[in-house]
Design a protein around this motif. Structure first.
Motif, PDB file in Angstrom:
ATOM      1  N   ALA A  82      57.389  43.654  30.152  1.00  0.00           N
ATOM      2  CA  ALA A  82      56.153  42.199  29.539  1.00  0.00           C
ATOM      3  C   ALA A  82      55.344  41.414  30.261  1.00  0.00           C
ATOM      4  O   ALA A  82      54.643  40.790  29.690  1.00  0.00           O
ATOM      5  CB  ALA A  82      57.327  41.167  29.155  1.00  0.00           C
ATOM      6  N   ALA A  83      55.583  41.627  31.521  1.00  0.00           N
ATOM      7  CA  ALA A  83      54.415  41.096  32.210  1.00  0.00           C
ATOM      8  C   ALA A  83      53.231  41.472  32.330  1.00  0.00           C
ATOM      9  O   ALA A  83      51.878  41.509  32.909  1.00  0.00           O
ATOM     10  CB  ALA A  83      55.031  40.884  33.762  1.00  0.00           C
ATOM     11  N   VAL A  84      52.635  42.882  31.614  1.00  0.00           N
ATOM     12  CA  VAL A  84      51.503  43.830  31.811  1.00  0.00           C
ATOM     13  C   VAL A  84      50.198  42.703  31.652  1.00  0.00           C
ATOM     14  O   VAL A  84      49.255  42.832  31.508  1.00  0.00           O
ATOM     15  CB  VAL A  84      52.004  45.039  31.335  1.00  0.00           C
ATOM     16  CG1 VAL A  84      50.208  45.725  31.284  1.00  0.00           C
ATOM     17  CG2 VAL A  84      52.364  46.051  32.042  1.00  0.00           C
ATOM     18  N   PRO A  85      50.319  41.929  30.129  1.00  0.00           N
ATOM     19  CA  PRO A  85      49.163  41.018  28.752  1.00  0.00           C
ATOM     20  C   PRO A  85      48.868  39.878  30.658  1.00  0.00           C
ATOM     21  O   PRO A  85      47.716  39.610  30.557  1.00  0.00           O
ATOM     22  CB  PRO A  85      49.486  41.241  28.538  1.00  0.00           C
ATOM     23  CG  PRO A  85      51.086  41.901  28.265  1.00  0.00           C
ATOM     24  CD  PRO A  85      51.658  42.204  29.564  1.00  0.00           C
ATOM     25  N   TYR A  86      49.929  40.225  31.558  1.00  0.00           N
ATOM     26  CA  TYR A  86      49.266  38.902  32.810  1.00  0.00           C
ATOM     27  C   TYR A  86      49.154  39.095  34.133  1.00  0.00           C
ATOM     28  O   TYR A  86      49.100  38.551  35.062  1.00  0.00           O
ATOM     29  CB  TYR A  86      50.360  38.342  32.373  1.00  0.00           C
ATOM     30  CG  TYR A  86      50.781  37.073  31.147  1.00  0.00           C
ATOM     31  CD1 TYR A  86      50.183  36.283  30.852  1.00  0.00           C
ATOM     32  CD2 TYR A  86      51.807  38.018  30.322  1.00  0.00           C
ATOM     33  CE1 TYR A  86      50.472  36.013  29.437  1.00  0.00           C
ATOM     34  CE2 TYR A  86      51.272  37.628  28.992  1.00  0.00           C
ATOM     35  CZ  TYR A  86      51.454  36.469  28.932  1.00  0.00           C
ATOM     36  OH  TYR A  86      51.246  36.043  27.113  1.00  0.00           O
ATOM     37  N   LEU A  87      48.527  40.301  34.124  1.00  0.00           N
ATOM     38  CA  LEU A  87      47.962  40.879  35.098  1.00  0.00           C
ATOM     39  C   LEU A  87      46.550  40.167  35.976  1.00  0.00           C
ATOM     40  O   LEU A  87      47.121  40.070  37.347  1.00  0.00           O
ATOM     41  CB  LEU A  87      48.148  42.172  35.480  1.00  0.00           C
ATOM     42  CG  LEU A  87      49.134  43.412  35.526  1.00  0.00           C
ATOM     43  CD1 LEU A  87      48.194  45.099  35.137  1.00  0.00           C
ATOM     44  CD2 LEU A  87      49.747  43.549  35.994  1.00  0.00           C
ATOM     45  N   GLU A  88      45.972  39.959  35.183  1.00  0.00           N
ATOM     46  CA  GLU A  88      45.129  38.602  35.837  1.00  0.00           C
ATOM     47  C   GLU A  88      45.418  37.180  36.793  1.00  0.00           C
ATOM     48  O   GLU A  88      44.950  37.351  37.645  1.00  0.00           O
ATOM     49  CB  GLU A  88      44.389  38.584  34.912  1.00  0.00           C
ATOM     50  CG  GLU A  88      43.194  37.807  35.459  1.00  0.00           C
ATOM     51  CD  GLU A  88      42.175  38.254  36.525  1.00  0.00           C
ATOM     52  OE1 GLU A  88      42.124  37.830  37.488  1.00  0.00           O
ATOM     53  OE2 GLU A  88      41.961  39.732  36.771  1.00  0.00           O
ATOM     54  N   GLN A  89      47.166  36.732  36.098  1.00  0.00           N
ATOM     55  CA  GLN A  89      46.911  35.741  36.489  1.00  0.00           C
ATOM     56  C   GLN A  89      48.061  35.944  37.289  1.00  0.00           C
ATOM     57  O   GLN A  89      48.124  35.154  38.460  1.00  0.00           O
ATOM     58  CB  GLN A  89      47.896  34.656  34.888  1.00  0.00           C
ATOM     59  CG  GLN A  89      46.867  34.547  33.974  1.00  0.00           C
ATOM     60  CD  GLN A  89      46.526  35.404  32.616  1.00  0.00           C
ATOM     61  OE1 GLN A  89      46.544  36.856  33.288  1.00  0.00           O
ATOM     62  NE2 GLN A  89      47.821  34.995  31.629  1.00  0.00           N
TER      63      GLN A  89
ATOM     64  N   ARG B 228      43.535  42.232  48.522  1.00  0.00           N
ATOM     65  CA  ARG B 228      42.888  40.968  48.475  1.00  0.00           C
ATOM     66  C   ARG B 228      44.058  40.197  47.455  1.00  0.00           C
ATOM     67  O   ARG B 228      44.371  38.876  47.334  1.00  0.00           O
ATOM     68  CB  ARG B 228      41.508  41.045  47.725  1.00  0.00           C
ATOM     69  CG  ARG B 228      40.518  41.537  48.650  1.00  0.00           C
ATOM     70  CD  ARG B 228      39.543  41.507  46.705  1.00  0.00           C
ATOM     71  NE  ARG B 228      38.442  41.464  47.931  1.00  0.00           N
ATOM     72  CZ  ARG B 228      38.317  43.253  47.672  1.00  0.00           C
ATOM     73  NH1 ARG B 228      38.680  44.122  47.735  1.00  0.00           N
ATOM     74  NH2 ARG B 228      36.442  44.195  48.572  1.00  0.00           N
ATOM     75  N   LEU B 229      44.786  40.747  47.634  1.00  0.00           N
ATOM     76  CA  LEU B 229      46.018  40.940  45.896  1.00  0.00           C
ATOM     77  C   LEU B 229      47.564  40.780  47.237  1.00  0.00           C
ATOM     78  O   LEU B 229      48.673  41.744  45.878  1.00  0.00           O
ATOM     79  CB  LEU B 229      46.395  41.321  45.137  1.00  0.00           C
ATOM     80  CG  LEU B 229      44.954  41.754  43.891  1.00  0.00           C
ATOM     81  CD1 LEU B 229      44.993  43.244  43.130  1.00  0.00           C
ATOM     82  CD2 LEU B 229      44.084  39.599  43.855  1.00  0.00           C
ATOM     83  N   GLY B 230      47.911  40.611  48.059  1.00  0.00           N
ATOM     84  CA  GLY B 230      49.048  40.356  48.506  1.00  0.00           C
ATOM     85  C   GLY B 230      49.575  41.684  49.850  1.00  0.00           C
ATOM     86  O   GLY B 230      50.533  41.445  50.697  1.00  0.00           O
ATOM     87  N   VAL B 231      49.107  42.843  49.763  1.00  0.00           N
ATOM     88  CA  VAL B 231      49.347  43.578  51.397  1.00  0.00           C
ATOM     89  C   VAL B 231      48.170  42.840  52.613  1.00  0.00           C
ATOM     90  O   VAL B 231      47.833  42.107  52.561  1.00  0.00           O
ATOM     91  CB  VAL B 231      48.806  44.879  51.085  1.00  0.00           C
ATOM     92  CG1 VAL B 231      48.530  45.483  52.341  1.00  0.00           C
ATOM     93  CG2 VAL B 231      48.985  45.620  49.607  1.00  0.00           C
ATOM     94  N   THR B 232      49.403  42.646  53.503  1.00  0.00           N
ATOM     95  CA  THR B 232      49.161  41.737  54.855  1.00  0.00           C
ATOM     96  C   THR B 232      49.233  43.409  55.852  1.00  0.00           C
ATOM     97  O   THR B 232      48.338  42.805  56.992  1.00  0.00           O
ATOM     98  CB  THR B 232      49.717  41.210  54.746  1.00  0.00           C
ATOM     99  OG1 THR B 232      51.351  41.821  54.812  1.00  0.00           O
ATOM    100  CG2 THR B 232      49.974  40.313  54.222  1.00  0.00           C
ATOM    101  N   SER B 233      48.769  44.173  56.003  1.00  0.00           N
ATOM    102  CA  SER B 233      49.621  45.749  56.654  1.00  0.00           C
ATOM    103  C   SER B 233      49.083  46.714  56.173  1.00  0.00           C
ATOM    104  O   SER B 233      49.444  47.152  55.420  1.00  0.00           O
ATOM    105  CB  SER B 233      51.104  45.315  57.701  1.00  0.00           C
ATOM    106  OG  SER B 233      51.400  46.006  57.655  1.00  0.00           O
ATOM    107  N   MET B 234      48.657  47.706  57.092  1.00  0.00           N
ATOM    108  CA  MET B 234      47.924  48.782  56.825  1.00  0.00           C
ATOM    109  C   MET B 234      47.853  49.721  57.968  1.00  0.00           C
ATOM    110  O   MET B 234      47.475  49.670  59.131  1.00  0.00           O
ATOM    111  CB  MET B 234      46.990  48.667  56.097  1.00  0.00           C
ATOM    112  CG  MET B 234      46.198  48.196  55.030  1.00  0.00           C
ATOM    113  SD  MET B 234      44.646  48.429  54.584  1.00  0.00           S
ATOM    114  CE  MET B 234      44.617  47.725  52.643  1.00  0.00           C
TER     115      MET B 234
ATOM    116  N   ALA C 125      49.760  48.076  41.592  1.00  0.00           N
ATOM    117  CA  ALA C 125      49.100  46.550  41.567  1.00  0.00           C
ATOM    118  C   ALA C 125      50.339  45.664  41.528  1.00  0.00           C
ATOM    119  O   ALA C 125      50.712  44.242  41.971  1.00  0.00           O
ATOM    120  CB  ALA C 125      47.794  46.601  41.115  1.00  0.00           C
ATOM    121  N   GLN C 126      51.187  45.797  40.067  1.00  0.00           N
ATOM    122  CA  GLN C 126      51.912  44.806  39.531  1.00  0.00           C
ATOM    123  C   GLN C 126      52.708  44.849  40.548  1.00  0.00           C
ATOM    124  O   GLN C 126      53.694  43.423  41.017  1.00  0.00           O
ATOM    125  CB  GLN C 126      52.169  45.138  37.716  1.00  0.00           C
ATOM    126  CG  GLN C 126      53.537  44.458  37.549  1.00  0.00           C
ATOM    127  CD  GLN C 126      54.381  44.596  36.439  1.00  0.00           C
ATOM    128  OE1 GLN C 126      53.481  46.151  35.549  1.00  0.00           O
ATOM    129  NE2 GLN C 126      54.370  43.909  35.121  1.00  0.00           N
TER     130      GLN C 126
END
Length: 384
Positions: A62-69, A325-331, A294-295
């Motif tokens: 149900a959250a797929v349409p709201y990935l941009e938000q 840019r969207l949550g990852v903090t270490s690699m 990503a979600q």
């Protein structure tokens, strides 16, 4: 033995019984657009402690349409907590000997491959070779699970050999007793990473039929033993490809909240790698798309602003560049997944194939090109 709580102790293995696996799947599937909008509005108010029900809404279809938000919130919360930085680490495999029979792993005891356990001199040569690759200060020491060969005494020696070269030492090895974790903290251990692989108790033994890893409760309560030993940072993970990924990561989110309540002085990280080909030839039961990963990553950042979200070289370069840019903090970067892969034994059996073969310099340059700073050294514990 699996029913003997005196064997594995008390901890999250008892608490998880309150949530049914199929009930969790059904609850996620029942989430509606209204549920997603409610959670997004709650998160907009900067509510740091979302519930597991809120998390289920964010990872639901149900959250797929709201990935941009979700992306906008994940970006905001990540930069508020971590700034525009990516912390770098590198794994060092010290042994591929293993007494387990995990059906998906290249280190499976039955695989007729060359087995290697590094000597202390070889460990030091690996450290020197890694330092030539880049100014790494965060080292992840990885081993197969063979306690008679690589027990607490062996890892104590490894830590002592690595300490002059690295400020931050983390291990990813077999679960240990609380006293053993505590002993290693006195030898320079900063963190422990452990993958539960899957939280599905009924299916767990299908993937881990023999060996110490087959005991679900012992592994799951290992995180309690880490917390009781005062380990500075605990890394959690599930392996995407075994069971329903939404149920697995929901159980991990519940586990994280439990640990935060009981061991609040400890820092936490999460990892959800997708399965790569291994020498075992095991094919994933579940395939997660880039959009779904990503979600999940964004949902976890919205769920918890402080947790470190790590991506390894299992993921490809373009995807890692987008997700920083969207949550990852270490690699990780420049990873070799076989013991001695940097200097001494490049032909040993590797655990999995990497999808990002770039050098540490190339990864660092890419991060900087994206407008982010590269952090090679973690914050000192004294300042945390």
């Amino acid at each position: 033995m699996e029913k003997d709580t005196n064997f594995w102790g008390h901890g999250f293995a008892d608490e998880i019984e309150q949530w049914g696996w199929q009930d969790t799947i059904d609850q996620i599937a029942s989430m509606t657009e209204a549920d997603v909008l409610r959670v997004l509005a709650k998160a907009q108010r900067n509510a740091k402690q979302l519930t597991d029900t809120d998390f289920m809404a964010l990872i639901s279809p149900a959250a797929v349409p709201y990935l941009e938000q979700m992306a906008q919130l994940a970006l905001r919360f990540t930069q508020e907590r971590f700034g525009r930085t990516i912390s770098m680490y590198i794994p060092m495999y010290v042994s591929n000997r293993c007494t387990n029979f995990c059906v998906y792993c290249g280190f499976n005891h039955n695989n007729p491959m060359l087995r290697t356990t590094l000597t202390m001199d070889q460990v030091e040569e690996e450290c020197k070779a890694i330092k030539r690759l880049g100014p790494f200060e965060n080292l992840l020491i990885v081993s197969g699970e063979a306690p008679r060969v690589c027990g607490v005494e062996y890892f104590e020696q490894v830590l002592h050999r690595c300490r002059p070269y690295f400020h931050n030492l983390t291990i990813e090895v077999q679960p240990m007793k609380m006293e053993e974790y505590e002993r290693l903290t006195h030898a320079g251990l900063n963190g422990v990473v452990c993958f539960q692989e899957t939280y599905n108790r009924d299916r767990y033994r299908c993937y881990h039929p023999k060996g110490m890893k087959s005991f679900y409760g012992w592994r799951l309560n290992g995180y309690d033993r880490m917390g009781q030993a005062g380990v500075h940072k605990i890394g959690m993970g599930v392996l995407i490809g075994l069971e329903d990924w939404r149920a697995d990561v929901t159980m991990m989110a519940r586990h994280l909240r439990y640990l935060q309540r009981h061991y609040w002085r400890t820092r936490y990280s999460v990892n959800f790698p997708r399965m790569c080909p291994s020498e075992s030839g095991f094919q994933p039961n579940v395939v997660m798309t880039d959009a779904e990963l990503a979600q999940l990553t964004m949902a976890f950042r919205i769920f918890d602003h402080d947790v470190d979200i790590s991506y390894s070289t299992r993921e490809n370069p373009d995807f890692r560049a987008n997700m920083m840019r969207l949550g990852v903090t270490s690699m990780s970067a420049g990873s070799q997944t076989e013991p001695g892969g940097y200097a001494t034994c490049p032909d040993a059996l590797e655990q999995f194939h990497v999808s990002d073969p770039r050098s540490p310099k190339m990864v660092a340059d890419s991060i900087r090109a994206g407008g982010y700073d590269v952090v090679w050294k973690d914050w000192d514990q004294i300042y945390d």
